[in-house]
Design an enzyme around this catalytic site. Structure first.
Site, PDB file in Angstrom:
ATOM      1  N   SER A 133       0.739  -1.485   0.207  1.00 30.76           N
ATOM      2  CA  SER A 133      -0.234  -0.118  -0.078  1.00 30.76           C
ATOM      3  C   SER A 133       0.668   1.472  -0.518  1.00 30.76           C
ATOM      4  CB  SER A 133      -1.464  -0.032   1.061  1.00 30.76           C
ATOM      5  OG  SER A 133      -1.226   1.686   1.588  1.00 30.76           O
ATOM      6  N   LYS A 278      -8.767  -1.225  -8.872  1.00 31.92           N
ATOM      7  CA  LYS A 278      -9.245  -1.387  -7.510  1.00 31.92           C
ATOM      8  C   LYS A 278     -10.105  -0.711  -6.758  1.00 31.92           C
ATOM      9  CE  LYS A 278      -7.223  -3.173  -2.661  1.00 31.92           C
ATOM     10  NZ  LYS A 278      -8.345  -2.748  -1.614  1.00 31.92           N
ATOM     11  N   HIS A 302     -13.118  -2.445  -0.337  1.00 37.70           N
ATOM     12  CA  HIS A 302     -12.391  -1.943   0.568  1.00 37.70           C
ATOM     13  C   HIS A 302     -12.321  -2.833   2.557  1.00 37.70           C
ATOM     14  CE1 HIS A 302      -8.542   1.230   1.090  1.00 37.70           C
ATOM     15  NE2 HIS A 302      -8.797   0.622   1.560  1.00 37.70           N
TER      16      HIS A 302
HETATM   17  C1  LIG Z   1      -6.813  -2.671   7.902  1.00 39.98           C
HETATM   18  C2  LIG Z   1      -6.913  -2.531   6.288  1.00 39.98           C
HETATM   19  C3  LIG Z   1      -6.497  -1.497   5.295  1.00 39.98           C
HETATM   20  C4  LIG Z   1      -6.076  -1.066   4.350  1.00 39.98           C
HETATM   21  N1  LIG Z   1      -5.831  -0.875   3.697  1.00 39.98           N
HETATM   22  C5  LIG Z   1      -5.725  -0.750   2.081  1.00 39.98           C
HETATM   23  C6  LIG Z   1      -5.183   0.319   1.690  1.00 39.98           C
HETATM   24  O1  LIG Z   1      -4.543   0.885   1.906  1.00 39.98           O
HETATM   25  N2  LIG Z   1      -4.781   0.464   0.349  1.00 39.98           N
HETATM   26  C7  LIG Z   1      -6.332   0.072  -0.339  1.00 39.98           C
HETATM   27  O2  LIG Z   1      -6.125   0.067  -2.122  1.00 39.98           O
HETATM   28  N3  LIG Z   1      -6.841  -0.990   0.419  1.00 39.98           N
HETATM   29  C8  LIG Z   1      -6.872  -0.951   1.197  1.00 39.98           C
HETATM   30  N4  LIG Z   1      -7.762  -2.256   2.223  1.00 39.98           N
HETATM   31  C9  LIG Z   1      -8.962  -3.106   1.628  1.00 39.98           C
HETATM   32  C10 LIG Z   1      -7.973  -4.262   1.318  1.00 39.98           C
HETATM   33  O3  LIG Z   1      -6.523  -4.112   0.241  1.00 39.98           O
HETATM   34  C11 LIG Z   1      -9.160  -5.446   0.926  1.00 39.98           C
HETATM   35  O4  LIG Z   1      -9.860  -4.524  -0.293  1.00 39.98           O
HETATM   36  C12 LIG Z   1      -9.765  -6.008   1.698  1.00 39.98           C
HETATM   37  O5  LIG Z   1      -8.817  -6.262   3.223  1.00 39.98           O
HETATM   38  C13 LIG Z   1     -10.566  -6.696   1.375  1.00 39.98           C
HETATM   39  O6  LIG Z   1     -11.215  -7.289   2.594  1.00 39.98           O
HETATM   40  P1  LIG Z   1     -10.923  -8.370   3.621  1.00 39.98           P
HETATM   41  O7  LIG Z   1     -10.293  -8.136   5.005  1.00 39.98           O
HETATM   42  O8  LIG Z   1     -12.860  -8.822   4.026  1.00 39.98           O
HETATM   43  O9  LIG Z   1     -10.203 -10.004   2.703  1.00 39.98           O
HETATM   44  C14 LIG Z   1      -7.287  -2.355   3.518  1.00 39.98           C
HETATM   45  C15 LIG Z   1      -7.737  -2.814   4.704  1.00 39.98           C
HETATM   46  C16 LIG Z   1      -8.203  -3.347   6.077  1.00 39.98           C
HETATM   47  C17 LIG Z   1      -8.009  -4.461   6.142  1.00 39.98           C
END
Ligand SMILES: Cc1cc2nc3c(=O)[nH]c(=O)nc-3n(C[C@H](O)[C@H](O)[C@H](O)COP(=O)(O)O)c2cc1C
Length: 414
Positions: A133, A278, A302
């Protein structure tokens, strides 16, 4: 916090004695991602757990992301040769051990010191890509040195064009194989549970500090290393805003609210390697993305952290696949906690999935080994269920082995 049960397991456990997940440190005893989650909940203070777990608003999207999987049931074939099964699949033309990439997650340094490198090591050891990220804490050049890593870079657009230009230049030089442009976070999600652990100015509340003191392992590491810094973007942040909470706030304030398809086109023409969009969740956007010259689309909300009451990626996978055909790669994210979730996503048309929290639970529980353990657990479950289903390779999956729950009992179609 008590570990949640998934909708499926709630059904399975209804008549069972009270049960508990394994919360110990012996990874050989981990049977499911929920065990790693239970361990993570034991080790991490509330401030950190709410950052990890909280969804937006009433958390309806977060809930939907698990619920959507429970709506599908398998119709297994028997009397099929299942002696050799494999979860391998080509991602961007190279074989991956499983059709999965570790999702980009920001602020990983809150969980463990050098957490981004640990995620990268876990991914490389297992054989899947790691998406780093923009809001990560380890410098991308350091992460890129992890042996055998398939390193992808996730871009948040903030500040002026010179910032993303420079980040793309560095990502390319660091050997990143692909770019993932996140499109659904220009306005930060309303994560009220996470907010409640902090004061109005962003620092932890007194209650959060007391709670952290009751988690000595986390606290000792935090005192030894200090709060993490946004190593990849620090130079762009004004000198007086470089503290942890201040920089997160500053970056959010610099995200252009008018990010558009024109920006996608500009970034596309600047980045010569494969590029994904995304955070899409609308079929009209999927159509535009298909025609925008990107190589892949990552459907998702997300992890339920942005919009409340949204559909889940799984809900729109099948029509999204119809729209894109074979012209671009289609990935999904949201709610992957079990090997069967991956099989369901593939059966609905995904080429691969992203794992966010599942691998973060592994990271919180046991660092890089915990990440690999989460991935191995998902693979073990996939291999077992593939055997139960009567398929030996992912290419052999065909839609007729799965049906929506409300279509049960199954009628003869013709
Ligand atoms: C703690 C956390 C931080 C995240 N930070 C980002 C990020 O910096 N950039 C991004 O594109 N998605 C971010 N996401 C979304 C994740 O890329 C992903 O789409 C999501 O976690 C998928 O769902 P899941 O946690 O149920 O697998 C974040 C998710 C979590 C849980």
């Amino acid at each position: 916090m008590t570990p949640m049960t998934s909708p499926e397991s709630a059904a399975r456990f209804r008549h069972s004695p009270r049960r508990q997940y394994y919360r110990g440190g012996n990874l050989d005893r981990v049977r499911a991602v929920e065990d790693l989650r239970a361990r993570a909940h034991k080790l991490m203070p509330r401030l950190v757990l709410e950052y990890l777990e909280a969804g937006a608003g009433s958390e309806a999207t977060l809930d939907r992301e698990r619920e959507a999987f429970a709506e599908w049931r398998f119709l297994p074939h028997t009397l099929v040769d299942e002696s050799h099964r494999s979860t391998e699949r080509e991602l961007l033309g190279r074989t991956a051990a499983m059709p999965l990439a570790i999702a980009p997650t920001g602020l990983n340094g809150l969980f463990r010191y050098h957490a981004d490198t640990m995620l990268a090591k876990g991914a490389a050891r297992f054989g899947v890509p790691f998406i780093q990220s923009t809001m990560s804490n380890d410098p991308m050049e350091e992460v890129g040195k992890v042996p055998g890593l398939r390193h992808w870079w996730q871009l948040y657009v903030f500040g002026g064009e010179e910032i993303w230009q420079e980040l793309l230049r560095r990502a390319d030089a660091a050997g990143c194989e692909a770019l993932v442009l996140t499109t659904n976070s220009q306005i930060f999600g309303d994560r009220e549970w996470s907010d409640r652990t902090r004061t109005a100015t962003g620092g932890p509340t007194l209650a959060s500090i007391f709670d952290a003191a009751r988690h000595p392992r986390w606290m000792v590491a935090a005192l030894r290393h200090g709060l993490p810094r946004f190593a990849n973007v620090l130079d762009f942040i004004p000198k007086d805003q470089r503290g942890f909470f201040e920089s997160a706030h500053w970056i959010r304030s610099q995200m252009p609210r008018d990010l558009s398809w024109n920006d996608v086109a500009r970034i596309r023409s600047r980045w010569k390697k494969p590029m994904f969009l995304k955070g899409l969740l609308n079929l009209e956007d999927v159509r535009r993305a298909r025609d925008s010259g990107v190589d892949g689309i990552m459907l998702g909300s997300h992890g339920g952290r942005q919009m409340d009451w949204a559909a889940s990626a799984l809900d729109i996978l099948a029509p999204a696949r119809e729209i894109v055909g074979e012209s671009v790669a289609l990935y999904m994210s949201g709610g992957i906690r079990h090997g069967t979730d991956i099989l369901k996503a593939l059966l609905l048309g995904a080429d691969a999935v992203l794992s966010g929290r599942a691998t973060l639970y592994g990271l919180c529980a046991a660092g890089a080994d915990g990440v690999t353990c989460a991935l191995e657990t998902l693979r073990r479950q996939m291999l077992n269920e593939m055997g139960q289903l009567g398929v030996s390779s992912l290419d052999a999956l065909s839609a007729e082995v799965m049906v929506r729950r409300e279509k049960l009992p199954v009628a003869l179609a013709s």
